[in-house]
Design an enzyme around this catalytic site. Structure first.
Site: not given
Length: 317
Positions: A33, A36, A105, A257
């Protein structure tokens, strides 16, 4: 709290062999994710991060919560939803450098996040609020939740960091463009990829596109340029920061990320913006050398060794 972030984390199933999934009967289960990932990246570098989300009160939700908590992230703001499931997705490696991702999802627990899930006091205690363009794409309530978090951050002088993280399949291009520009205008720091910047503003050089974000109200724009590195533009400085070269790309997913975590870590450590961007480039490169979203995120000593030993390449302007 150093950084608070919010968004959806899912269980990722990856086939153990390459090729279409129809020929696979064994999968590994990992956690993935965007938000996270950033929190975990920061925690491994010695920072304190908190993550806000909803998970299904199911085995996958409990797996995610346990994993993230085990990485040292504050999970006190997670809500286990009794009426919705945790999201899942599958990632196929079709050929070297060619990946295909399939998400499951729709109506997930995370898509049911709402403004009331965000506590003002939790945001106010942070130094940075990190948000992405994925969360507002999940539902109208998620969009309002992100706006609420930003409102609290602005009220308490918490710097807002926004990564557009464009997911075209989640919404129409017109709506995506409108919302992403809106959120960028509310952010102190924007972290777009060059492709995302072109999606929002049309073709142009990194300098031209960064100025477009700057004119929207962001005090700093850091444009990700892949292996070439990054370009940054702030109120008092600008420039290119070369990327690192000489490594084998195993899995490119999660590099952005890692970049975000590196930049935030540098700022938290008191580095100048250019040095923070260099740290982002290094972690982005390191993430691509391992399979999975978080497996390549380094701890501080390994990061510094990598930066010392690796050679930076030239940025082609």
């Amino acid at each position: 709290m150093d950084v608070v972030t919010l968004g959806e984390t899912m269980v990722l199933f990856a086939p153990e062999n390459s090729g279409p999934m129809r020929y696979t009967d064994r999968f590994s289960a990992r956690i993935a994710g965007a938000e996270s990932n950033v929190a975990i990246g920061l925690a491994r570098l010695g920072h304190y991060a908190g993550w806000i989300s909803r998970l299904g009160n199911d085995e996958f939700g409990k797996k995610i919560r346990a994993f993230i908590r085990g990485e040292g992230i504050d999970t006190s703001q997670i809500i286990l939803d009794e009426t919705a499931d945790t999201g899942l997705f599958f990632k196929e490696k079709l050929a070297p450098g060619e990946w295909r991702v399939k998400y499951y999802r729709k109506d997930s627990a995370a898509s049911r996040m709402k403004p009331g899930d965000v506590k003002e006091s939790y945001i106010s205690d942070a130094r940075f609020l990190h948000v992405t363009g994925i969360t507002p794409a999940l539902s109208d309530d998620c969009y309002e939740t992100v706006l609420t978090a930003i409102e609290y951050a602005k009220k308490h002088h918490v710097k807002v960091v926004f990564d557009p993280n464009l997911r075209r399949k989640l919404w129409s291009e017109d709506k995506a463009r409108k919302v992403l520009i809106e959120l960028a205008s509310k952010a102190d720091i924007v972290l777009p990829g060059i492709d995302e910047a072109e999606f929002l503003f049309g073709s142009g050089s990194p300098e031209e596109l960064a100025r477009q974000f700057h004119e929207q109200g962001s005090s700093a724009v850091i444009m990700k340029l892949g292996k070439k590195g990054a370009y940054y533009l702030a109120n008092d400085s600008e420039g290119y920061v070369e990327g690192f070269k000489g490594w084998e790309v195993v899995d490119p997913v999660g590099a952005g990320d890692g970049f975000s975590a590196g930049v935030l870590s540098g700022l938290l450590d008191g580095l100048e913006l250019r040095e923070s961007v260099q740290r982002g480039n290094a972690i982005g490169a390191m993430v691509t050398m391992a399979a999975g979203d978080v497996e390549g995120l380094p701890e501080k000593d390994r990061l510094l060794d990598f930066m010392h030993n690796q050679v930076q390449g030239d940025v082609k302007r």
